[in-house]
Design an enzyme around this catalytic site. Structure first.
Site, PDB file in Angstrom:
ATOM      1  N   ASN A   1      18.475  83.541  62.554  1.00 13.20           N
ATOM      2  CA  ASN A   1      19.696  83.441  63.357  1.00 13.20           C
ATOM      3  C   ASN A   1      20.156  81.985  63.333  1.00 13.20           C
ATOM      4  O   ASN A   1      19.569  81.137  63.999  1.00 13.20           O
ATOM      5  CB  ASN A   1      19.395  83.899  64.793  1.00 13.20           C
ATOM      6  CG  ASN A   1      20.583  83.728  65.713  1.00 13.20           C
ATOM      7  OD1 ASN A   1      21.694  83.423  65.263  1.00 13.20           O
ATOM      8  ND2 ASN A   1      20.353  83.925  67.004  1.00 13.20           N
TER       9      ASN A   1
ATOM     10  N   LYS B   1      22.755  80.789  64.553  1.00 18.37           N
ATOM     11  CA  LYS B   1      23.559  80.447  65.736  1.00 18.37           C
ATOM     12  C   LYS B   1      24.840  79.709  65.279  1.00 18.37           C
ATOM     13  O   LYS B   1      25.379  80.067  64.232  1.00 18.37           O
ATOM     14  CB  LYS B   1      22.726  79.663  66.748  1.00 18.37           C
ATOM     15  CG  LYS B   1      21.409  80.390  67.057  1.00 18.37           C
ATOM     16  CD  LYS B   1      20.652  79.845  68.217  1.00 18.37           C
ATOM     17  CE  LYS B   1      19.361  80.636  68.408  1.00 18.37           C
ATOM     18  NZ  LYS B   1      18.604  80.244  69.593  1.00 18.37           N
TER      19      LYS B   1
ATOM     20  N   HIS C   1      21.815  89.092  72.305  1.00 18.90           N
ATOM     21  CA  HIS C   1      21.005  87.867  72.303  1.00 18.90           C
ATOM     22  C   HIS C   1      21.075  87.231  73.694  1.00 18.90           C
ATOM     23  O   HIS C   1      22.110  87.288  74.362  1.00 18.90           O
ATOM     24  CB  HIS C   1      21.536  86.896  71.242  1.00 18.90           C
ATOM     25  CG  HIS C   1      20.606  85.746  71.018  1.00 18.90           C
ATOM     26  ND1 HIS C   1      20.565  84.660  71.867  1.00 18.90           N
ATOM     27  CD2 HIS C   1      19.663  85.524  70.076  1.00 18.90           C
ATOM     28  CE1 HIS C   1      19.629  83.814  71.440  1.00 18.90           C
ATOM     29  NE2 HIS C   1      19.066  84.320  70.354  1.00 18.90           N
TER      30      HIS C   1
ATOM     31  N   GLU D   1      21.448  84.311  74.638  1.00 20.64           N
ATOM     32  CA  GLU D   1      22.538  83.342  74.814  1.00 20.64           C
ATOM     33  C   GLU D   1      23.846  84.067  75.132  1.00 20.64           C
ATOM     34  O   GLU D   1      24.653  83.584  75.929  1.00 20.64           O
ATOM     35  CB  GLU D   1      22.665  82.467  73.552  1.00 20.64           C
ATOM     36  CG  GLU D   1      21.534  81.452  73.494  1.00 20.64           C
ATOM     37  CD  GLU D   1      21.112  81.041  72.091  1.00 20.64           C
ATOM     38  OE1 GLU D   1      21.874  81.248  71.131  1.00 20.64           O
ATOM     39  OE2 GLU D   1      19.984  80.520  71.962  1.00 20.64           O
TER      40      GLU D   1
ATOM     41  N   GLU E   1      12.593  88.223  72.694  1.00 18.88           N
ATOM     42  CA  GLU E   1      12.708  86.768  72.758  1.00 18.88           C
ATOM     43  C   GLU E   1      12.639  86.318  74.211  1.00 18.88           C
ATOM     44  O   GLU E   1      13.658  86.381  74.928  1.00 18.88           O
ATOM     45  CB  GLU E   1      14.049  86.323  72.159  1.00 18.88           C
ATOM     46  CG  GLU E   1      14.245  86.728  70.717  1.00 18.88           C
ATOM     47  CD  GLU E   1      15.303  85.872  70.029  1.00 18.88           C
ATOM     48  OE1 GLU E   1      14.958  85.285  68.991  1.00 18.88           O
ATOM     49  OE2 GLU E   1      16.427  85.776  70.515  1.00 18.88           O
TER      50      GLU E   1
ATOM     51  N   GLY F   1      14.244  77.837  71.584  1.00 16.10           N
ATOM     52  CA  GLY F   1      14.736  76.475  71.368  1.00 16.10           C
ATOM     53  C   GLY F   1      14.001  75.417  72.170  1.00 16.10           C
ATOM     54  O   GLY F   1      14.445  74.286  72.262  1.00 16.10           O
TER      55      GLY F   1
ATOM     56  N   SER G   1      10.949  79.793  69.296  1.00 20.46           N
ATOM     57  CA  SER G   1      10.218  78.656  68.736  1.00 20.46           C
ATOM     58  C   SER G   1       9.213  79.051  67.642  1.00 20.46           C
ATOM     59  O   SER G   1       8.124  78.481  67.549  1.00 20.46           O
ATOM     60  CB  SER G   1       9.523  77.863  69.853  1.00 20.46           C
ATOM     61  OG  SER G   1      10.475  77.355  70.772  1.00 20.46           O
TER      62      SER G   1
HETATM   63  P1  13P Z   1      14.396  79.254  68.152  1.00 19.26           P
HETATM   64  O1  13P Z   1      13.563  79.775  67.017  1.00 19.26           O
HETATM   65  O2  13P Z   1      15.220  78.050  67.788  1.00 19.26           O
HETATM   66  O3  13P Z   1      13.594  79.087  69.392  1.00 19.26           O
HETATM   67  O4  13P Z   1      15.506  80.397  68.479  1.00 19.26           O
HETATM   68  C1  13P Z   1      15.085  81.689  68.660  1.00 19.26           C
HETATM   69  C2  13P Z   1      16.277  82.564  68.712  1.00 19.26           C
HETATM   70  O5  13P Z   1      17.022  82.552  69.683  1.00 19.26           O
HETATM   71  C3  13P Z   1      16.549  83.428  67.554  1.00 19.26           C
HETATM   72  O6  13P Z   1      17.499  84.403  67.859  1.00 19.26           O
END
Ligand code: 13P
Length: 253
Positions: free
Chosen positions: A10, A12, A95, A97, A165, A171, A211
């Site tokens: 992803n 983002k 997601h 976010e 997640e 992150g 992560s």
């Molecule tokens: P990270 O791997 O940067 O923690 O992000 C995970 C994520 O949100 C993937 O959709």
């Protein structure tokens, strides 16, 4: 039937420099030849067609990061699942976010999952608890309810992928302990079995995300109900992403 391993990157809203072709082809060079794992790159919407062109003839699929459930209409800034279905094989829905920053509820996520499937897309349905919920001891129940709510109306789950997640691991560099993620994946599997029966539930890939790195991926994939990874930051680094895919293939493939 057990779920086929899957690793999705992803991106983002990255990379800022918008060198999508360069990044996609560098990643494809790393992972193209790795068998036994479904590999999906999810770039920003604006880059979907460009990345799909780079990946033509390669064993790497393209996914979107979101989509709108309505087929068309006055939804400024949105892209319909039917439009994405012409370019992509997968689409991330729900997601954390999007849930946190754009107010998406389980109800909306379920509408998106249903629309994705109707348009030939595999929805990667994301769930995960916040730190407050985990600290209160409510994580298992919360994620159970998210799964049930986010799959309402999905009668046939054969193309569904689940992304677990934990919000506190995204992150942050603080990944969930593999036994904690493994316990949640088992609980998710049980929820899926209740919804769809054992055979269909066992075929649904459950991914861990939060992560993920080449250094920590191994112990997740060792867990019986974790079938792959949803990777954020490390998916922007071709070498790291390549190592993650290759480790998943060697353990699960
Ligand atoms: P990270 O791997 O940067 O923690 O992000 C995970 C994520 O949100 C993937 O959709």
């Amino acid at each position: 039937m057990t779920a086929k391993p899957l690793v999705a990157g992803n991106w983002k809203m990255n990379p800022a420099a918008a060198n999508f072709t360069e990044l996609a082809s560098a990643i494809a060079d790393e992972i193209d030849k790795i068998d036994g794992v479904v590999k999906v790159l999810c770039p920003p919407t604006v880059a979907l067609r460009e990345v799909a062109t780079v990946l033509e003839g390669r064993d790497v699929l393209v996914g979107a990061q979101d989509g709108h459930p309505e087929p068309s209409g006055a939804y400024t800034g949105e892209v319909a699942m039917g439009m994405l279905g012409q370019i992509c094989s997968h689409v991330i829905v729900g997601h954390s976010e999007r849930r946190a920053l754009f107010g998406e509820t389980d109800h909306v996520v379920a509408q998106k999952a249903v629309a994705a499937i109707a348009n030939g897309l595999s929805p990667i349905v994301c769930v995960g608890e916040s730190l407050d919920i985990r600290d209160a001891g409510d994580a298992i129940k919360f994620v159970h309810d998210q799964i049930v709510g986010s799959l309402t109306g999905v009668d046939n789950p054969s193309s569904v992928v689940i992304g677990y997640e934990p919000v506190w691991a995204i992150g942050t560099g603080v990944s969930a302990r593999p036994d904690v993620a493994g316990e949640m994946a088992e609980s998710i599997r049980n929820t899926l079995m209740d919804l769809y029966g054992d055979e269909a539930a066992l075929a649904i890939p459950i991914l861990y995300g939060g992560s993920v790195s080449p250094e920590n991926i191994g112990p997740y994939i060792d867990r019986p109900h974790i079938n792959g990874a949803l990777v954020g930051g490390a998916s922007l680094k071709p070498n790291d992403f390549g190592q993650i895919v290759s480790l998943v293939a060697s353990i699960r493939g």
